[in-house]
Motif scaffolding. Structure first.
Motif, PDB file in Angstrom:
ATOM      1  N   ASN A 150       0.805  -1.222   0.000  1.00  0.00           N
ATOM      2  CA  ASN A 150       0.000   0.000   0.000  1.00  0.00           C
ATOM      3  C   ASN A 150       0.839   1.274   0.000  1.00  0.00           C
ATOM      4  O   ASN A 150       0.294   2.363  -0.216  1.00  0.00           O
ATOM      5  CB  ASN A 150      -0.949   0.000   1.195  1.00  0.00           C
ATOM      6  CG  ASN A 150      -2.050  -1.040   1.053  1.00  0.00           C
ATOM      7  OD1 ASN A 150      -2.296  -1.551  -0.030  1.00  0.00           O
ATOM      8  ND2 ASN A 150      -2.695  -1.373   2.156  1.00  0.00           N
ATOM      9  N   ARG A 151       2.132   1.159   0.222  1.00  0.00           N
ATOM     10  CA  ARG A 151       2.998   2.336   0.083  1.00  0.00           C
ATOM     11  C   ARG A 151       3.874   2.243  -1.169  1.00  0.00           C
ATOM     12  O   ARG A 151       4.732   3.086  -1.393  1.00  0.00           O
ATOM     13  CB  ARG A 151       3.855   2.541   1.328  1.00  0.00           C
ATOM     14  CG  ARG A 151       4.936   1.525   1.579  1.00  0.00           C
ATOM     15  CD  ARG A 151       5.853   1.980   2.732  1.00  0.00           C
ATOM     16  NE  ARG A 151       6.957   1.070   2.906  1.00  0.00           N
ATOM     17  CZ  ARG A 151       6.947   0.006   3.709  1.00  0.00           C
ATOM     18  NH1 ARG A 151       5.849  -0.265   4.419  1.00  0.00           N
ATOM     19  NH2 ARG A 151       7.998  -0.779   3.796  1.00  0.00           N
ATOM     20  N   PRO A 194      -1.211   2.707  -5.049  1.00  0.00           N
ATOM     21  CA  PRO A 194      -0.453   3.453  -4.029  1.00  0.00           C
ATOM     22  C   PRO A 194       0.171   4.704  -4.624  1.00  0.00           C
ATOM     23  O   PRO A 194       0.557   4.736  -5.794  1.00  0.00           O
ATOM     24  CB  PRO A 194       0.612   2.444  -3.570  1.00  0.00           C
ATOM     25  CG  PRO A 194       0.700   1.449  -4.673  1.00  0.00           C
ATOM     26  CD  PRO A 194      -0.661   1.365  -5.272  1.00  0.00           C
ATOM     27  N   SER A 195       0.291   5.722  -3.810  1.00  0.00           N
ATOM     28  CA  SER A 195       0.628   7.052  -4.322  1.00  0.00           C
ATOM     29  C   SER A 195       2.103   7.239  -4.670  1.00  0.00           C
ATOM     30  O   SER A 195       2.426   8.092  -5.481  1.00  0.00           O
ATOM     31  CB  SER A 195       0.210   8.113  -3.291  1.00  0.00           C
ATOM     32  OG  SER A 195       0.886   7.893  -2.059  1.00  0.00           O
ATOM     33  N   ALA A 196       2.989   6.486  -4.074  1.00  0.00           N
ATOM     34  CA  ALA A 196       4.420   6.744  -4.281  1.00  0.00           C
ATOM     35  C   ALA A 196       5.168   5.439  -4.516  1.00  0.00           C
ATOM     36  O   ALA A 196       5.947   4.985  -3.679  1.00  0.00           O
ATOM     37  CB  ALA A 196       5.004   7.481  -3.078  1.00  0.00           C
ATOM     38  N   ALA A 197       4.912   4.812  -5.652  1.00  0.00           N
ATOM     39  CA  ALA A 197       5.507   3.511  -5.934  1.00  0.00           C
ATOM     40  C   ALA A 197       7.010   3.616  -6.180  1.00  0.00           C
ATOM     41  O   ALA A 197       7.481   4.523  -6.858  1.00  0.00           O
ATOM     42  CB  ALA A 197       4.822   2.880  -7.142  1.00  0.00           C
ATOM     43  N   GLU A 212       6.883   9.266 -11.464  1.00  0.00           N
ATOM     44  CA  GLU A 212       6.980  10.641 -11.004  1.00  0.00           C
ATOM     45  C   GLU A 212       7.844  10.767  -9.754  1.00  0.00           C
ATOM     46  O   GLU A 212       8.340  11.829  -9.425  1.00  0.00           O
ATOM     47  CB  GLU A 212       5.586  11.214 -10.728  1.00  0.00           C
ATOM     48  CG  GLU A 212       4.848  10.584  -9.567  1.00  0.00           C
ATOM     49  CD  GLU A 212       4.069   9.335  -9.940  1.00  0.00           C
ATOM     50  OE1 GLU A 212       3.216   8.924  -9.146  1.00  0.00           O
ATOM     51  OE2 GLU A 212       4.313   8.801 -11.040  1.00  0.00           O
ATOM     52  N   THR A 213       8.061   9.635  -9.069  1.00  0.00           N
ATOM     53  CA  THR A 213       8.873   9.668  -7.849  1.00  0.00           C
ATOM     54  C   THR A 213      10.358   9.445  -8.143  1.00  0.00           C
ATOM     55  O   THR A 213      11.167   9.503  -7.228  1.00  0.00           O
ATOM     56  CB  THR A 213       8.401   8.579  -6.882  1.00  0.00           C
ATOM     57  OG1 THR A 213       8.390   7.302  -7.560  1.00  0.00           O
ATOM     58  CG2 THR A 213       6.993   8.881  -6.379  1.00  0.00           C
TER      59      THR A 213
END
Length: 235
Positions: A33-34, A152-155, A230-231
């Motif tokens: 989930n992260r 998840p927002s920041a794979a 994007e990360t």
């Protein structure tokens, strides 16, 4: 082949302290989930083994954990063999459910049955399917796997599985089939029209694209460029 696998299973360590399946499943879900796919896959494989020891593998949780471990392996984020875990996920799904139609198709596409890949004998040797090839749904087993976030927002890494053709080294338009995180589907148009310099096929097939955290693609002149999450830091 089966006899050799059973001998390897008999030689495995016994009497060791067993890990807690719930704790491992929770760690797998938290990592998933992260966006930490590799960590999620490693914990999922450990939780899978713990559930097998507890007699609770043939559950929806067992199916989901096997699929998580398989996906991490397919993405190159885990040393666990995706061919075994996709195969196991398919068998567990038949017994207890847990997969979506898309995930069930992936289990069929990428799973490899017992004895087909000798280099994976060590993992197959620990498989409960050696003694119970057609398990029934386990009873009186608590749910242990928390809800999983598909996006998840920041794979840290991502995987896109898509239908396409690669007739002359150029990918035809991609049709997204599965993605983790789900929003990675938005990058499919950037892959369309780029070139794979290593294989050619006229058959429509499922292709796997891994962002780790970047995916390198090529144009018709062989020039490469990176498509990054994007990360990711600039290459």
């Amino acid at each position: 082949m089966i006899a050799a696998l059973l001998l390897a299973l008999a030689a495995s360590p016994i009497g060791e302290e067993r890990a807690d399946a719930r704790m491992l499943a929770e760690a797998a879900a938290q990592a998933w989930n992260r966006g930490a796919l590799g960590e999620a896959g490693a914990h999922a494989a450990e939780a899978y083994d713990a559930l097998a020891q507890e007699g609770c593998l043939a559950t929806r949780d067992g199916t989901r954990l096997a699929f998580m471990a398989a996906l991490a392996g397919l993405a190159g984020q885990s040393e666990e063999p995706q061919s075994y875990f996709f195969w196991a996920a398919g068998r567990l799904d038949r017994a207890a459910g847990g997969l979506t139609g898309t995930e069930r198709r992936l289990a069929r596409e990428y799973g490899v049955e017992l004895g087909r890949l000798p280099r994976l004998d060590a993992r197959y040797a620990r498989s409960p399917f050696l003694t119970i090839p057609n398990p029934r749904r386990a009873r009186d087993c608590p749910d242990i796997l928390p809800a999983l976030d598909a996006d998840p927002s920041a794979a840290e890494a991502a995987i896109l599985i898509a239908w396409t053709r690669n007739p002359d080294g150029a990918y035809s338009r991609l049709e997204s089939f599965y993605a983790y995180p789900d929003r990675i589907r938005a990058l499919a148009p950037e892959i369309t029209g780029t070139y794979n310099l290593h294989q050619t096929s006229n058959r429509r097939s499922l292709y796997t694209f891994v962002f780790d955290p970047c995916l390198t693609v090529h144009d018709g002149e062989g020039r490469s460029r990176d498509i990054c999450l994007e990360t990711a830091s600039a290459p």
